[in-house]
Design an enzyme around this catalytic site. Structure first.
Site, PDB file in Angstrom:
ATOM      1  CG  ASP A 283       5.677  37.277 -38.686  1.00 42.03           C
ATOM      2  OD1 ASP A 283       6.914  37.201 -38.810  1.00 42.03           O
ATOM      3  OD2 ASP A 283       4.902  36.451 -39.202  1.00 42.03           O
TER       4      ASP A 283
HETATM    5  O1  KHP Z   1      13.051  39.166 -44.323  1.00 45.43           O
HETATM    6  N1  KHP Z   1      13.202  38.003 -43.974  1.00 45.43           N
HETATM    7  O2  KHP Z   1      14.315  37.468 -44.110  1.00 45.43           O
HETATM    8  C1  KHP Z   1      12.127  37.268 -43.443  1.00 45.43           C
HETATM    9  C2  KHP Z   1      12.240  35.918 -43.245  1.00 45.43           C
HETATM   10  C3  KHP Z   1      11.158  35.193 -42.728  1.00 45.43           C
HETATM   11  C4  KHP Z   1      10.015  35.847 -42.409  1.00 45.43           C
HETATM   12  O3  KHP Z   1       8.960  35.100 -41.919  1.00 45.43           O
HETATM   13  C5  KHP Z   1       8.399  35.379 -40.744  1.00 45.43           C
HETATM   14  O4  KHP Z   1       9.371  35.290 -39.730  1.00 45.43           O
HETATM   15  C6  KHP Z   1       9.066  34.242 -38.829  1.00 45.43           C
HETATM   16  C7  KHP Z   1       9.523  34.658 -37.500  1.00 45.43           C
HETATM   17  O5  KHP Z   1       9.400  33.658 -36.584  1.00 45.43           O
HETATM   18  C8  KHP Z   1       7.586  34.066 -38.975  1.00 45.43           C
HETATM   19  O6  KHP Z   1       7.109  32.798 -38.624  1.00 45.43           O
HETATM   20  C9  KHP Z   1       7.382  34.328 -40.411  1.00 45.43           C
HETATM   21  O7  KHP Z   1       6.051  34.683 -40.686  1.00 45.43           O
HETATM   22  C10 KHP Z   1       9.897  37.175 -42.610  1.00 45.43           C
HETATM   23  C11 KHP Z   1      10.962  37.904 -43.121  1.00 45.43           C
END
Ligand code: KHP
Length: 784
Positions: A283
């Site tokens: 993740d």
């Molecule tokens: O930093 N960001 O922009 C950011 C955005 C979304 C995020 O969520 C995670 O990213 C997704 C990747 O599929 C997972 O399902 C979720 O847990 C984690 C980080």
């Protein structure tokens, strides 16, 4: 089109502009095995990885893979989303014209409510087709970080909307259908796209009472792990999914992205997910969390080494590319580990046709004319209709309307736009709100919003609605929750309707007019005040119904379509959240836990899992019951322990009759209960389902409920799957409408012996957090 893509590729390469794909015809790799279409994907990938220097390999461990210009390998972005349509995150929608929109389906929680696996395959096929069209225009990638199949364990979870619901059998079946549509048949020469089952595992809490997803150490018994948290992931393996995502949280002390027990012993060895084209991504910045806040690894370098060695092949973010050089300098990891990860990545891209000339690849021919077609639009509408659940009806529905009717439509969802979509959405083809749909009818429509949503404390909203309500003959109130109160990063603090909403609903109900409430959002609200109010005629749940959701709702209210969805989660009373902390992962009831899901909840639900009324009535019968007694030793002889879902026990024909007048679908749910194995016994568990379509009044159709030894078996405290002697009852539907009893005799038999975790799984405490993609550690790549 083919020629223009070839020209574009060649031209951009010549200009030093990033190409869309490697050029295996004229590029520097043309004589290498990576370009030899007769070699296996893994052989091809191995040959490419051999050409990489160590820094080039290290750079390829991040999700924003920069490619290797000297070899003609273009950049590739692994992070793409496609939860219910290709999503905005890394999809580049144009401002207008072609590629400025795509099909936006309902959220999985509503599609789950349809209990229609064939629908899910169709939806996923559209998503993968549209993804390919966007990829051909260099607007998104070829792998998608979907589905989210953590079972919806606690009603507060901010991301429950992304899942098909709370039941592991249901999720397992749903996900098989989904992966088939996303990836295509595993025998096809090219994959449509690669799907990613996330978040492996035990991830279903955002931030409850200061417990954040990044640092949470989920304490899960082996029994609950195997029985509840893991089955959907095993099902992904059985469906040959191309990728997994490890989660932010730890399970029993170990952050999942650094856990060889989960990623190696269970996933690859025990479940046999051994194909070299299958990879695990973390993740986003979960590898960083292995160091802080989990403190599983004592340094950043150790964290990247631990994660890579455990089996995390791609790091969403840049932590690995940044810190692997240090890890190599300290001899914490050797090059063969990174080679394994890269061979998995590139084998996967080979299977997606990334290295091959486009001429022979049907998916590479798709353009915008394959996006948002009439058929896809119809499918998005159908998915919404199939999922919507009727919870109460005193007979007012379907509404009898004519041109003299005056419809009052109220609530903060009545004129919903983006709210229809829920999270992880792209740009929809259109947004049809309930108000818009009502305005297309030949009658008078009055509208007022009322309270601005679940968080709006205004108490005078009734005054703004009253004139329109007075002028209306029929009242429809459409409201509930939205992404303001259930979202990634936060869990709900209440599962009750807000006081302001209930105030307006109560006032509307005193008018004594026919009144319908439509409850929206992914998580359930305790709707007992509505269910128990005799002046409210009907109640529906509409989830996040997608781009045509308003039309779907109005068509059901007016009888153009008949409701047949079933609740995919338990609707708990509001007090539930004070009875069990979110951090308590146990399913079975305990001193501070009334039990979770319809299987174990020991109090009365407001509405049970599987509830769903119709505009007609149904009866069911089981014309030929299975034999009464079965010997366990006879049953288990032909059974292969790696695919218990394929070890047949019985196929039960269920005769379903529409005893009323209105043509309707019917979801046939098969629940198993009985005293077999050790107490406590679950109340019941879903073991099979099938949706039947368009059963006319007076007519019958036959559903087939397939029971397997896997569904008969239970899980013991060590996580072993065991077939027990004892009494079994198969029930059709809540109620039930029909049932049949049978007995298993003889010695209990272990069908699947669960590998026990190593003893040293102790967390090292929690502190600190470096933040997302931290400046200095974050964006950008190591300089080659
Ligand atoms: O930093 N960001 O922009 C950011 C955005 C979304 C995020 O969520 C995670 O990213 C997704 C990747 O599929 C997972 O399902 C979720 O847990 C984690 C980080």
């Amino acid at each position: 089109m083919t020629t223009s893509y070839r020209l574009l590729g060649a031209l951009s390469f010549a200009l030093g502009v990033s190409a869309l794909f490697p050029d295996c015809v004229n590029g520097p790799l043309k004589n290498e095995t990576i370009c030899d279409t007769s070699a296996s994907p893994a052989e091809r990938a191995r040959s490419l990885v051999k050409l990489y220097t160590l820094p080039e390999k290290i750079n390829a461990t991040g999700s924003d893979s920069p490619g290797v210009p000297r070899l003609g390998i273009p950049p590739y972005e692994w992070w793409n989303e496609g939860l219910h349509g290709i999503a905005g995150m890394y999809t580049n929608f144009s401002d207008q014209g072609d590629y400025s929109y795509s099909t936006s389906f309902p959220q999985p929680i509503l599609m789950g409510a349809a209990f229609d696996d064939a629908l899910i395959t169709e939806v996923a096929t559209v998503i993968s087709t549209e993804a390919r069209a966007f990829n051909n225009a260099n607007r998104t990638g070829l792998d998608f970080w979907t589905p989210n199949i953590n079972p919806y364990r606690d009603p507060r979870w901010g991301r429950g909307q992304e899942t098909p619901g709370e039941d592991p059998y249901h999720l397992s079946s749903y996900v098989q259908a989904l992966i088939k549509g996303l990836q295509g048949d595993s025998t096809d020469p090219f994959k449509r796209v690669v799907a990613t089952c996330k978040h492996f595992a035990g991830y279903d809490m955002e931030n409850w009472n200061g417990n954040e997803r990044y640092q949470f150490d989920a304490q899960i018994s082996q029994q609950d792990l195997v029985e509840y948290y893991l089955p959907p992931f095993k099902s992904c393996v059985d469906a040959n999914v191309g990728a997994f995502m490890c989660s932010y949280n730890a399970v029993n002390g170990v952050p999942t992205c650094a856990d060889p027990y989960l990623l190696q012993t269970i996933l690859r060895e025990h479940w046999g997910w051994t194909n070299e084209e299958q990879w695990v991504t973390s993740d986003c910045d979960a590898v960083q969390n292995v160091y802080l806040p989990h403190q599983w690894s004592s340094t950043r370098e150790q964290a990247v080494a631990d994660s890579l060695i455990a089996g995390t092949d791609i790091n969403c973010g840049t932590y690995m590319p940044i810190h692997l050089p240090g890890a190599f300098a300290q001899n914490l990891v050797n090059e063969s580990v990174i080679d394994t990860a890269l061979i998995r990545q590139y084998s996967s891209l080979v299977r997606l046709g990334w290295f091959d000339p486009p001429e022979n690849q049907p998916y590479r021919q798709l353009g915008f004319d394959a996006v948002a077609t009439n058929a896809s639009r119809q499918l998005a509408y159908k998915a919404a209709v199939e999922g919507i659940v009727l919870l109460k009806n005193d007979g007012i529905l379907p509404l009898a309307l004519d041109s003299s009717s005056s419809l009052g439509i109220f609530g903060d969802w009545a004129n919903a736009t983006d709210d229809l979509l829920g999270n992880y959405a792209g740009i929809p083809t259109y947004l049809h709100s309930p108000l818009w749909a009502a305005q297309q009818l030949n009658l008078t429509v009055h509208y007022a919003q009322g309270p601005g949503g679940q968080t709006d404390p205004t108490t005078e909203s009734w005054l703004s609605i009253q004139p329109a309500a007075d002028a209306s003959d029929i009242i429809i109130y459409i409201a509930g929750i939205n992404n303001d109160v259930e979202f990634e990063g936060d869990d709900r603090v209440t599962i009750a309707w807000s006081g302001a909403q209930l105030d307006v609903i109560g006032q509307l109900a005193t008018l004594g007019k026919p009144m319908v409430v439509v409850s929206m959002g992914g998580g359930q609200l305790d709707s007992s005040p509505i269910a128990n109010n005799p002046n409210i005629s009907a109640l529906l749940w509409g989830g996040y119904p997608g781009q045509d959701g308003g039309v779907a709702i109005l068509d059901i209210l007016t009888g153009k379509a008949a409701p047949a969805g079933r609740l995919p989660t338990t609707q708990y009373p509001a007090k539930y959240i004070n009875q069990v902390p979110m951090t308590d992962m146990a399913l079975r009831p305990g001193p501070n836990n009334p039990g979770r899901t319809y299987r174990w909840y020991n109090d009365t639900a407001v509405f049970e899992f599987g509830t769903g009324l119709h505009y007609t009535n149904f009866s069911a019968s089981i014309p030929s019951a299975p034999q009464q007694n079965h010997s366990i030793s006879d049953l288990t002889k032909p059974c292969n322990s790696t695919r218990l879902d394929l070890c047949a026990f019985a196929s039960l024909a269920i005769n379903v009759t529409n005893t009323g007048a209105v043509t309707s679908d019917y979801v046939t749910l098969g629940f198993l209960s009985g005293t077999h194995g050790p107490a406590p016994y679950p109340k019941k568990r879903l073991v099979s389902y099938q949706r039947l379509f368009s059963i006319e009044g007076g007519a019958s159709k036959t559903a087939t409920l397939n029971l397997t030894l896997g569904s008969l078996a239970r899980v013991d405290e060590k996580g072993n799957t065991v077939l027990y002697p004892g009494e079994y009852r198969l029930e059709v539907d809540n109620g039930p409408l029909a049932s049949v009893d049978f007995t298993l005799t003889g010695e209990q038999k272990v069908l699947d012996e669960w590998p026990q975790p190593p003893a040293n799984r102790t967390g090292k405490g929690v502190s600190g957090f470096e933040g997302y993609f931290v400046p200095g550690y974050g964006s950008g790549q190591v300089v080659l």
